[in-house]
Enzyme design. Structure first.
Site, PDB file in Angstrom:
ATOM      1  CD  GLU A 135      -0.965  -0.676   3.655  1.00  0.00           C
ATOM      2  OE1 GLU A 135      -1.706  -1.644   3.427  1.00  0.00           O
ATOM      3  OE2 GLU A 135      -0.778  -0.209   4.777  1.00  0.00           O
ATOM      4  CE  LYS A 137       7.562   5.250   5.124  1.00  0.00           C
ATOM      5  NZ  LYS A 137       7.334   6.557   5.677  1.00  0.00           N
ATOM      6  CG  ASP A 139       5.390  12.540   3.148  1.00  0.00           C
ATOM      7  OD1 ASP A 139       5.709  12.400   4.348  1.00  0.00           O
ATOM      8  OD2 ASP A 139       6.051  13.215   2.349  1.00  0.00           O
ATOM      9  CE1 TYR A 248      -0.102   3.206   9.307  1.00  0.00           C
ATOM     10  CE2 TYR A 248      -0.739   4.956   7.793  1.00  0.00           C
ATOM     11  CZ  TYR A 248      -0.009   4.524   8.887  1.00  0.00           C
ATOM     12  OH  TYR A 248       0.793   5.393   9.557  1.00  0.00           O
ATOM     13  CE  LYS A 354      11.988   7.291   3.076  1.00  0.00           C
ATOM     14  NZ  LYS A 354      11.189   8.081   4.005  1.00  0.00           N
ATOM     15  CB  CYS A 448      15.252  50.552  -2.176  1.00  0.00           C
ATOM     16  SG  CYS A 448      14.840  49.776  -3.754  1.00  0.00           S
ATOM     17  CB  CYS A 451      15.281  53.549  -5.974  1.00  0.00           C
ATOM     18  SG  CYS A 451      14.313  53.406  -4.460  1.00  0.00           S
ATOM     19  CB  CYS A 466      11.337  50.144  -1.892  1.00  0.00           C
ATOM     20  SG  CYS A 466      11.614  51.599  -2.898  1.00  0.00           S
ATOM     21  CB  CYS A 471      11.473  52.171  -6.609  1.00  0.00           C
ATOM     22  SG  CYS A 471      12.576  50.762  -6.631  1.00  0.00           S
TER      23      CYS A 471
HETATM   24  S1  IVH Z   1       2.549   0.529   8.949  1.00  0.00           S
HETATM   25  C1  IVH Z   1       4.289  -1.269  12.870  1.00  0.00           C
HETATM   26  N1  IVH Z   1       1.610   1.541   6.740  1.00  0.00           N
HETATM   27  O1  IVH Z   1       5.500   5.385   7.981  1.00  0.00           O
HETATM   28  C2  IVH Z   1       4.079  -0.711  11.525  1.00  0.00           C
HETATM   29  N2  IVH Z   1       3.008   2.922   8.070  1.00  0.00           N
HETATM   30  O2  IVH Z   1       8.375   4.814   8.723  1.00  0.00           O
HETATM   31  C3  IVH Z   1       3.159   0.411  11.491  1.00  0.00           C
HETATM   32  N3  IVH Z   1       3.279   5.190   7.196  1.00  0.00           N
HETATM   33  O3  IVH Z   1       5.319   5.549  11.461  1.00  0.00           O
HETATM   34  C4  IVH Z   1       3.276   1.273  10.324  1.00  0.00           C
HETATM   35  N4  IVH Z   1       2.019   4.941   5.409  1.00  0.00           N
HETATM   36  O4  IVH Z   1       3.669   6.956  10.089  1.00  0.00           O
HETATM   37  C5  IVH Z   1       2.391   1.765   7.819  1.00  0.00           C
HETATM   38  N5  IVH Z   1       0.644   2.306   4.763  1.00  0.00           N
HETATM   39  C6  IVH Z   1       1.406   2.526   5.844  1.00  0.00           C
HETATM   40  C7  IVH Z   1       2.028   3.769   6.078  1.00  0.00           C
HETATM   41  C8  IVH Z   1       2.836   3.926   7.206  1.00  0.00           C
HETATM   42  C9  IVH Z   1       2.774   5.787   6.103  1.00  0.00           C
HETATM   43  C10 IVH Z   1       4.198   5.870   8.126  1.00  0.00           C
HETATM   44  C11 IVH Z   1       3.847   5.670   9.571  1.00  0.00           C
HETATM   45  C12 IVH Z   1       5.064   5.041  10.205  1.00  0.00           C
HETATM   46  C13 IVH Z   1       6.135   5.396   9.246  1.00  0.00           C
HETATM   47  C14 IVH Z   1       7.231   4.363   9.303  1.00  0.00           C
END
Ligand code: IVH
Length: 711
Positions: A135, A137, A139, A248, A354, A448, A451, A466, A471
Site C-alpha cells: 500500500e 506510504k 506522507d 492502515y 522509499k 532599497c 533606488c 521600498c 523606484c
Molecule cells: S505501517 C508497525 N503503513 O511510515 C508498523 N506505516 O516509517 C506500522 N506510514 O510511522 C506502520 N504509510 O507513520 C504503515 N501504509 C502505511 C504507512 C505507514 C505511512 C508511516 C507511519 C510510520 C512510518 C514508518
C-alpha cells in the site's frame, strides 16, 4: 458498509427529514434515525468522496439535529455528529502512553534491498513465495485511535513512539474518522488503529495561499501543514483545514472479558476471516466505515511482483491528490507476521520502499534582494545548483527577515531543500551542526537595493518595503503585471521585452505601452516585421479589455482578480472610485478594512488619477460597459462552473459571457452550483455534479444558446 436496501431507506429518510421542522415532541428513535442519516452522508462525502446530497441539504439536516437536541438535551450522545465541534480551546495536550509502542519501519531504496528482506523472511519462515500486501506510504502525520465499547475514546500523535500527545478533540474534527463503530459485533472490546493524517495537495495549496494573503511565509510541505494542524489550540480551526485520513494498521485489540496482560498473541482471532490477514483487516475497517487503503492496496505473491508494483506505482505518484513518499510492503498473513515478530526498532514483517527523494542538501552561497511591484523586498537564497524531484534548483525565495531567523539561515550554511510535487521549492532547515566557522549572518538591507531610498516596515508586518513608487524595480514589475495574461493579456510582450524596452529608455511607465516608438523597436535585433505587427495588434486589442482586467492590471495591493470584478461591477466609470470613501468601499462584497484602505489610498493619489486619465486619452476602456448588460442579464443570481476543454470559447471568455448576463462563477461543485458547463474530457467535477440532482449539466453549445449566442 451500507447495502442497497439501507441506502434507499436512508435516502427516503433524508427526503423526509429535509421537510421536517424541529419540535419539542422529538422521540429518541427519531433523533437516532436523524443521526444515522447524517453519519451516512458524512461517510458518503468524507470516506467515499461520493456525496449524494449538497452542502446546503447537509447543513439543513445538521441544523435540524442541533435543534432537536437543544429541545431534548438528555438525548445527546457523545457520538452524535453535533458533538465533533468542541467549543473549548485546547489548553495544552496531555502526554499519554501508547498501548503498543509505535515502531517505525525499516527502509529500502532499491530492488536488491527488497530481495534481501524477502530472503530473510523466507529463511525464517521456511516458506517459498510469501504473499505480500502493498500500500502507499502516506506522507502525513501518524496518529493512533482507540475505540472502547464501540466509541472513539482517544486520538494521539506518534510522539516519540512510546508516548504521544492526546489530541482527541482535534481528531474529532476530521469527519472521515467515525466517532463510533460496531466493533462489539466482532466481540472486540478495545482496539487501537493506526493511520496517517494528511492534507491533500489542493488543500495545502489553498492553505499556503491563505498564509501568503496574511503576509506569512508558506509551509514547506503538506506533511508539516497536517502535523501543525493537529496541534492547534482551536478545534474549530482544525475543522477548517480539510484534513484527511488513511487508517492502515490494527496494532492491538482485545476481546470482551479479556485483559491486555492475558494476550499471548497480537492476533487473538487469527482464525476469524476478517482478522486473519492484513488485506482482510483493511476490508474489515472499510466495512466498518473507516477510510482504509482498501482500494489502494494490492496483494501479490513473491518479491518480484512487489518490485514491479512499487515501480509502477511510483509513476503515478504525481497524479495522486495527496503526497506519498514510498510504498509499504507487509507480509499479508497475520499468523506469519506473528512468527516473524519484531526487532527492537521495527517489525520484521513490514518494510518501507522509499521513492526518489524530493529533499536534497546544498550550500547557501548568497542572498539577493528583489523588489516586487508593491515595493516588498524579498530575499532570494542563491544555492549551489542541486537536483531535486527532477529539476535543478539554484535559487529559492526565503520570504522575509523573520523567516531567515526562524530557520536560522547563515551564508555558507548547509541547508535541506525540498520540492514536493508541483509545490515551489522551499528551504526546510539549515544544519547548524555542520558549521565550520566560515558562516556569516545574512544582513538585511536598510535601503532599497535598486533606488537606495530607505526601507520601511509597517506595524505588525514581516515585510520591508521600498515606498518610492518611482523606484525603477517597482515600475518594471508593475508594467510586467499590467501586460500579463490574467491582466491586460498583451501577448508577445512578456517580462523580457518589458525589461529590454525599459533599459533602452523606450518604455518608462504603463501609459508608455500605448505610445511605444515602433520605428525604434523595429530596429532592435530579433524584431522582424512579423513580431512588430503582432505586438502592435496585441497592444491595440488590449484597449478593449473589460474594466475588471484593467483594474487587476493596476496592481493595487490586496486587489486580486475577484476583487477586481467586484470593483468593476460597482461603478459606471473607473474614476468614480476617486469619490468613494473607505466606508463606501467596505459595503462591497469581500472588501474588508484592509482592502478598502488600499483601494482608497490608490485613488487618492493624484499621480495615479493622472495616469488613468492618460490611459483613457490613449483609448482604453474606463467605462463599465458590462454593467448595463448585468442589469438586463437573464442569468442574474445563477452560478456557473466550467470543466473540461471547451471547443468554441476560451475558458476566460466563456466565464465573461456568463458574468455579462449577471451569472456568477464559482470554484467548486456543490449544491450552490446551478450550471456545470461540460467540455471535452471532463473529469471528477462532472462525476460529482451528477450526484447532485439540482445541478444542470449542459454542453458548450447549450451554454451558448443560454447566453443567447445561439450557434
Ligand atoms: S505501517 C508497525 N503503513 O511510515 C508498523 N506505516 O516509517 C506500522 N506510514 O510511522 C506502520 N504509510 O507513520 C504503515 N501504509 C502505511 C504507512 C505507514 C505511512 C508511516 C507511519 C510510520 C512510518 C514508518
Amino acid at each position: 458498509m451500507y447495502n442497497n436496501t439501507q441506502i434507499l431507506d436512508l435516502q427516503e429518510q433524508t427526503t423526509n427529514f429535509l421537510q421536517q421542522q424541529a419540535d419539542a415532541e422529538t422521540s429518541a428513535s427519531e433523533i437516532n434515525a436523524l443521526k444515522a442519516v447524517l453519519r451516512f452522508h458524512e461517510y458518503r462525502y468524507y470516506v467515499l468522496d461520493e456525496p449524494i446530497i449538497g452542502d446546503t441539504e447537509y447543513d439543513k439536516l445538521y441544523q435540524l439535529l442541533k435543534e432537536m437536541e437543544a429541545a431534548n438535551p438528555s438525548l445527546i450522545t457523545p457520538d452524535s455528529p453535533t458533538q465533533r465541534v468542541g467549543s473549548s480551546l485546547n489548553k495544552s495536550f496531555a502526554t499519554v502512553q501508547h498501548l503498543v509502542p509505535m515502531l517505525s519501519l525499516e527502509n529500502s531504496y532499491n530492488a536488491d534491498d527488497l530481495r534481501d528482506w524477502d530472503r530473510k523472511a523466507k529463511e525464517q519462515s521456511h516458506l517459498d513465495g510469501i504473499e505480500y500486501c502493498i500500500e502507499p506510504k502516506f506522507d502525513g502525520a501518524s496518529i493512533s485511535l482507540i475505540y472502547e465499547n464501540d466509541q472513539l475514546v482517544r486520538g494521539t500523535t506518534r510522539g516519540n513512539g512510546i508516548e504521544g500527545d492526546d489530541i482527541t478533540t482535534n481528531i474529532k474534527q476530521i469527519r472521515s474518522i467515525p466517532l463510533s463503530a460496531p466493533f462489539s459485533t466482532y466481540g472486540i472490546q478495545q482496539i487501537e488503529i493506526r493511520g496517517e493524517i494528511m492534507m491533500t495537495k489542493k488543500a495545502f495549496a489553498k492553505y499556503n495561499e491563505d498564509l501568503a494573503s496574511q503576509g506569512l511565509p508558506p509551509l514547506a510541505n503538506p506533511r508539516n501543514a497536517a502535523a501543525g494542524s493537529l496541534r492547534m489550540k482551536d478545534p474549530k480551526e482544525v475543522a477548517k483545514r480539510n484534513l484527511e485520513v488513511f487508517l492502515y494498521h490494527i496494532s492491538y485489540y482485545i476481546l470482551k472479558g479479556e485483559k491486555q496482560e492475558d494476550l499471548d498473541t497480537p492476533h487473538p482471532t487469527a482464525d476469524k476471516k476478517e482478522l486473519s490477514s492484513h488485506s482482510n483487516s483493511l476490508q474489515f475497517l472499510w466495512d466498518l466505515g473507516f477510510r482504509s487503503p482498501q482500494k489502494e492496496k494490492q496483494v501479490v505473491k513473491g518479491i518480484e511482483e512487489v518490485i514491479q508494483h512499487v515501480h509502477d506505482f511510483e509513476q503515478m505518484r504525481d497524479k495522486l491528490p495527496y503526497e506519498i513518499d514510498g510504498m509499504v510492503i507487509k507480509v499479508n498473513d497475520f499468523a506469519l507476521q506473528d512468527k516473524l515478530g519484531m526487532t527492537t526498532h521495527h517489525p520484521r514483517w513490514a518494510i518501507a520502499f522509499k521513492f526518489k527523494a524530493r529533499q536534497a542538501t546544498t550550500k547557501l552561497r548568497g542572498v539577493e534582494f528583489h523588489v516586487g511591484r508593491t515595493g516588498a523586498v524579498t530575499p532570494v537564497a542563491k544555492l549551489d545548483p542541486v537536483q531535486v524531484g527532477g529539476v535543478t534548483v539554484s535559487s529559492i525565495s526565503i520570504h522575509n527577515e523573520e523567516y531567515i531567523s526562524e530557520k536560522d539561515l547563515q551564508l555558507g550554511d548547509t541547508v535541506i531543500i525540498e520540492r514536493a510535487g508541483d509545490v515551489i521549492p522551499q528551504i526546510v532547515k539549515s544544519l547548524p551542526e555542520l558549521r565550520d566557522g566560515n558562516q556569516t549572518k545574512i544582513a538585511f538591507p536598510t535601503t532599497c537595493p535598486v533606488c537606495k531610498s530607505n526601507l520601511f516596515k509597517e506595524e505588525g508586518e514581516a515585510v520591508w518595503r521600498c515606498i518610492n513608487i518611482e523606484c525603477e524595480a517597482q515600475v518594471v514589475e508593475r508594467i510586467i503585471h499590467f501586460v500579463s495574461k490574467d491582466a491586460m493579456d498583451i501577448k508577445s510582450f512578456g517580462d523580457a521585452n518589458v525589461r529590454k524596452f525599459y533599459e533602452l529608455g523606450l518604455l518608462k511607465d504603463i501609459p508608455g505601452i500605448y505610445t511605444l516608438d515602433m520605428e525604434a523597436i523595429g530596429q532592435l535585433e530579433g524584431f522582424g516585421k512579423k513580431s512588430k505587427d503582432n505586438l502592435v495588434a496585441a497592444i491595440e486589442a488590449s484597449k478593449t479589455q473589460p474594466l475588471n482586467r484593467l483594474i487587476y492590471g493596476l496592481g493595487i495591493r490586496f486587489v486580486g482578480e475577484n476583487t477586481s470584478k467586484v470593483m468593476a461591477n460597482a461603478v459606471q466609470h473607473l474614476l468614480d472610485f476617486a469619490n468613494k470613501t473607505e466606508e463606501d468601499l467596505q459595503q462591497l462584497d469581500d472588501i474588508g478594512v484592509k482592502v478598502a484602505d488600499s483601494i482608497h489610498h490608490f485613488f487618492s493619489n493624484e499621480q495615479n488619477i493622472a495616469m488613468l486619465r492618460q490611459l483613457e486619452g490613449l483609448g482604453l476602456q474606463l467605462f463599465n460597459t458590462k454593467k448595463e448588460t448585468v442589469a438586463s442579464g437573464g442569468l442574474q443570481g445563477q452560478t456557473f462552473l466550467f470543466t473540461g476543454t471547451l471547443n468554441k470559447l476560451k475558458r476566460n471568455d466563456a466565464e465573461a459571457l456568463a458574468e455579462a448576463q449577471g451569472g456568477k462563477i464559482v470554484s467548486g461543485v456543490s449544491s450552490k452550483l446551478n450550471y456545470l458547463v461540460v467540455g471535452e474530457d471532463a473529469g471528477s467535477k462532472l462525476e460529482k455534479a451528477k450526484k447532485i440532482n439540482t445541478i444542470k449539466i449542459i454542453s458548450e453549445d447549450e451554454f451558448l444558446a443560454l447566453v443567447e449566442r445561439v450557434v
